[in-house]
Design a protein around this motif. Structure first.
Motif, short mmCIF file in Angstrom:
data_model
loop_
_atom_site.label_atom_id
_atom_site.label_comp_id
_atom_site.label_asym_id
_atom_site.label_seq_id
_atom_site.Cartn_x
_atom_site.Cartn_y
_atom_site.Cartn_z
N VAL A 14 77.06 4.19 32.91
CA VAL A 14 77.27 5.46 32.95
C VAL A 14 76.27 6.51 32.07
O VAL A 14 75.96 6.09 30.93
CB VAL A 14 79.05 5.91 32.58
N ASN A 15 75.87 7.40 32.80
CA ASN A 15 74.77 8.27 32.02
C ASN A 15 75.45 9.61 31.62
O ASN A 15 76.19 10.24 32.43
CB ASN A 15 73.46 8.32 32.64
N PHE A 16 74.68 10.26 30.64
CA PHE A 16 75.29 11.77 30.34
C PHE A 16 74.00 12.33 30.10
O PHE A 16 73.20 12.12 28.98
CB PHE A 16 76.17 11.70 29.39
N LYS A 17 73.69 13.53 30.88
CA LYS A 17 72.76 14.39 30.37
C LYS A 17 73.35 15.81 30.55
O LYS A 17 73.31 16.57 31.46
CB LYS A 17 71.54 14.35 31.46
N PRO A 18 73.46 16.48 29.33
CA PRO A 18 74.17 17.91 29.44
C PRO A 18 73.45 19.06 29.83
O PRO A 18 72.18 18.99 29.64
CB PRO A 18 74.73 18.10 27.85
N SER A 19 73.86 19.69 30.64
CA SER A 19 73.44 20.92 31.29
C SER A 19 73.80 22.06 30.46
O SER A 19 73.13 23.27 30.71
CB SER A 19 73.70 21.16 32.66
N ALA A 20 74.72 22.10 29.59
CA ALA A 20 75.00 23.14 28.53
C ALA A 20 75.63 22.58 27.45
O ALA A 20 75.88 21.44 27.34
CB ALA A 20 76.01 24.10 29.35
N ALA A 21 75.71 23.31 26.53
CA ALA A 21 76.35 23.01 25.07
C ALA A 21 77.70 23.07 25.25
O ALA A 21 78.38 23.58 26.54
CB ALA A 21 75.93 24.08 24.05
N PHE A 27 80.45 10.47 24.88
CA PHE A 27 78.95 10.53 24.44
C PHE A 27 78.71 11.68 23.66
O PHE A 27 79.48 12.61 23.61
CB PHE A 27 78.13 10.89 26.02
N SER A 28 77.55 11.38 22.99
CA SER A 28 76.87 12.54 21.99
C SER A 28 75.49 12.56 22.44
O SER A 28 74.80 11.69 22.19
CB SER A 28 77.25 12.37 20.47
N ALA A 29 75.03 13.94 22.94
CA ALA A 29 73.77 13.91 23.18
C ALA A 29 73.02 14.75 22.14
O ALA A 29 73.70 15.62 21.43
CB ALA A 29 73.30 14.44 24.59
N ILE A 30 71.68 14.52 21.89
CA ILE A 30 70.88 15.28 21.15
C ILE A 30 70.57 16.83 21.21
O ILE A 30 70.91 17.68 20.43
CB ILE A 30 69.57 14.52 20.59
N GLU A 31 70.56 17.13 22.62
CA GLU A 31 70.23 18.26 22.87
C GLU A 31 70.41 18.69 24.24
O GLU A 31 70.46 17.72 25.19
CB GLU A 31 68.81 18.94 22.52
N VAL A 32 70.58 19.95 24.80
CA VAL A 32 70.73 19.97 26.30
C VAL A 32 69.73 19.79 27.03
O VAL A 32 68.53 19.94 26.66
CB VAL A 32 71.19 21.64 26.43
N GLY A 33 69.84 19.09 28.13
CA GLY A 33 68.72 18.57 28.99
C GLY A 33 68.30 17.31 28.60
O GLY A 33 67.43 16.68 29.38
N ARG A 34 68.52 16.65 27.40
CA ARG A 34 68.20 15.52 26.85
C ARG A 34 69.19 14.29 27.41
O ARG A 34 70.16 14.43 26.68
CB ARG A 34 67.71 15.54 25.56
N PRO A 35 68.92 13.45 27.94
CA PRO A 35 69.96 12.22 28.37
C PRO A 35 70.49 11.50 27.05
O PRO A 35 69.60 11.10 25.91
CB PRO A 35 69.36 11.23 29.24
N ALA A 36 71.64 11.24 26.90
CA ALA A 36 72.20 10.29 25.86
C ALA A 36 71.85 8.99 26.17
O ALA A 36 71.74 8.60 27.55
CB ALA A 36 73.53 10.42 25.67
N SER A 77 83.73 12.01 28.78
CA SER A 77 83.56 13.36 27.87
C SER A 77 82.40 13.04 27.00
O SER A 77 81.54 12.11 26.98
CB SER A 77 84.76 13.57 26.98
N GLY A 78 81.75 14.40 26.92
CA GLY A 78 80.29 14.41 26.19
C GLY A 78 80.25 15.74 25.56
O GLY A 78 80.68 16.53 25.92
N SER A 79 79.20 15.77 24.54
CA SER A 79 78.97 17.23 23.87
C SER A 79 77.65 17.01 23.39
O SER A 79 77.07 15.72 23.28
CB SER A 79 80.11 17.21 22.63
N VAL A 80 77.07 18.00 22.90
CA VAL A 80 75.74 18.16 22.22
C VAL A 80 76.09 18.15 20.83
O VAL A 80 76.80 18.89 20.25
CB VAL A 80 74.94 19.34 22.88
N ALA A 81 75.32 17.27 19.95
CA ALA A 81 75.39 17.35 18.65
C ALA A 81 75.09 18.85 18.02
O ALA A 81 74.29 19.78 18.43
CB ALA A 81 74.39 16.49 17.97
N ALA A 82 75.85 19.21 17.15
CA ALA A 82 76.06 20.62 16.60
C ALA A 82 74.44 20.93 16.00
O ALA A 82 74.10 22.00 16.06
CB ALA A 82 77.11 20.77 15.66
N ALA A 83 74.13 19.91 15.02
CA ALA A 83 72.94 20.38 14.36
C ALA A 83 71.95 19.07 13.97
O ALA A 83 72.62 18.22 13.62
CB ALA A 83 73.22 20.89 13.00
N VAL A 84 70.91 19.06 14.73
CA VAL A 84 69.96 17.94 14.56
C VAL A 84 68.51 18.35 14.55
O VAL A 84 68.05 19.34 15.16
CB VAL A 84 70.07 17.19 15.93
#
Length: 202
Positions: free
Chosen positions: A84-91, A25-34, A112-119
């Motif tokens: 399957v859902n992904f909502k990151p709690s940290a970068a 997964f790739s999420a836009i920001e911490v706390g925002r679900p992908a 696996s998942g991560s927060v996009a580096a720059a959005v």
């Protein structure tokens, strides 16, 4: 005398197959679900395949969730889909394991998942403007909109033009330039100059 015969019996053993066996997964920001991703469980054997459980474990298990609607047993070649859902709690990189338990075997799926580096993250406020009554061919006082970029990357602006039902009755002016930097905002000025009577919108 004697007689010989043969008898063929079909296998009644289910066989669980899962696709894909890893999900990223790739999420836009911490706390925002992908957006969710989907995993298909198929019975490639005979008999009835039952999915008895689906659970997430690992270092970042709480960042992932799974919805298991597969309550009915699967006959041969039947399939069911888990979300399957992904909502990151940290970068940073987040990892966990989804375990799908069946009456055949348990299968592990890597998550696996991560927060996009720059959005860039753009908002425009307020959401609406009301100009009231205005004489034909006269211009109203200007009203202001604020365009904000609360993301962590610059935002490239295209033309800011009215659209919709009556775009030519409204005029837009701004000094936002071609790029709105991360963490910055700018004002957009809108005036109303009706060319004919009646309600106007854009």
């Amino acid at each position: 005398s004697s007689a010989a015969w043969t008898q063929t019996t079909s296998s009644s053993t289910p066989a669980a197959a899962v696709s894909p066996t890893s999900v990223s997964f790739s999420a836009i920001e911490v706390g925002r679900p992908a957006p969710p991703k989907f995993i298909t469980v198929r019975n490639s054997g005979g008999g009835q395949l039952s999915i008895t459980g689906a659970s997430v474990s690992g270092a970042a298990a709480t960042d992932f969730g799974v919805a298991n609607p597969c309550k009915q047993a699967l006959a041969r070649n039947q399939a069911c889909v888990l979300a399957v859902n992904f909502k990151p709690s940290a970068a940073g990189t987040r990892a966990a394991t989804l375990t799908i338990a069946t009456n055949d075997k348990s299968i592990a799926v890597s998550l696996s998942g991560s927060v996009a580096a720059a959005v860039a993250k753009i908002s425009l406020t307020p959401a609406s403007l009301s100009f009231g009554s205005q004489a034909i061919l006269s211009s109203s006082a200007a009203q202001k909109l604020t365009l904000s970029n609360t993301g962590n990357a610059d935002f490239n602006l295209g033309p800011l033009l009215p659209s919709g039902k009556d775009p030519f009755d409204f005029t837009v002016k701004h000094e936002c330039g071609k790029t709105l930097a991360a963490g910055k905002s700018c004002e957009i000025s809108v005036t109303f100059s009706p060319r004919s009577s009646g309600e106007k919108s854009a």
